[in-house]
Enzyme design. Structure first.
Site: not given
Length: 275
Positions: A240-243
């Site tokens: 989950i690409p919270c970056h």
């Protein structure tokens, strides 16, 4: 020191000395390597030269990405098929929420397998139930990472082993992505958190968004602060690409697993999606 550690040290050096516009020899010296060797190692890791990679980490580049229409970040094409070789990551991830009972009782009756593995961004801890990945975190300190997992599921039963669910998921970091089948996530979270995490999956690789844009995407444009909290509570690093969420100013901001690692991930994804 593995290759990621060298890259992270080089990025930290650039952050501290960007006003002087350090040359290749300066970056190489910061990680105690010859310029030739550093250029080769960096290019193998990132897929581009250090100079090109660093262009992806500039404020100007971030602002250019944020200028794109919101529909390019959350578009219908993303839902229906690949729009680039780097988009495979996002298209094969499906979230299944845990039951209210599993959520409230700390994972009682859950059997969780976990293992440690290497990634382009350092060591990771990955954990799975029979339904999917329930936790993934960077494990610079293995003991601390394991303690965090156990704290999230204090009543679960744990076995250290690499299962097929984990093996499939780890292809995301390799050149064997063609062997990747659908990644299933089995997550505990509130309805709002799950909605934010699902919206994060719609940000294409190599793109960025802001907390305000993400809040609008979950139909709650005034909830930027709450969205930020949900982003910070993401239990599965990278998948989950919270970056990919940054400040509206174009600054990258902080990251749960380290600011330098966030920059490395953003640059790495930009390099791989702009080939």
């Amino acid at each position: 020191m593995n290759n990621y550690d060298k890259i992270a040290t080089a990025i930290a050096y650039i952050n501290d000395n960007y006003r002087e516009q350090p040359e290749l020899k300066d970056m190489a010296a910061a990680v105690h390597m010859s310029p030739f060797h550093f250029q080769r190692v960096f290019s193998e890791w990132a897929g581009v030269t250090p100079k090109k990679f660093l262009q992806y980490l500039t404020l100007h580049h971030a602002k250019q990405l944020l200028k794109q229409e919101k529909t390019t970040l959350f578009d219908a094409a993303f839902e229906t098929g690949l729009s680039g070789t780097g988009r495979l990551h996002d298209l094969f991830i499906n979230i299944e929420s845990m039951t209210p009972g599993e959520y409230k009782n700390g994972g009682k009756l859950l059997h969780i397998n976990y293992s440690f593995a290497e990634s382009p961004f350092g060591n990771i801890l990955v954990a799975s139930t029979s339904k999917g990945i329930c936790h993934m975190a960077f494990a610079d300190n293995r003991e601390a990472a394991l303690q965090e997992l156990v704290a999230n599921f204090p009543n679960a039963q744990f076995t250290q082993m690499t299962d097929l669910i984990q093996q499939n998921t780890l292809y995301i970091f390799t050149k064997e992505q063609h062997r990747l089948s659908e990644i299933k996530l089995h997550l505990k979270g509130t309805a709002f958190q799950l909605k934010v995490w699902e919206a994060l999956l719609k940000i294409p690789m190599g793109n960025l968004t802001t907390y305000q844009q993400l809040a609008a995407a979950v139909d709650n444009p005034k909830a930027s602060r709450a969205v930020g909290t949900a982003v910070g509570q993401n239990p599965v690093a990278f998948l989950i690409p919270c970056h990919r969420v940054i400040k509206a100013t174009g600054e990258f901001g902080h990251y749960h697993w380290g600011d330098i690692r966030k920059q490395a991930m953003i640059g790495w994804e930009s390099a791989h999606s702009h080939r």
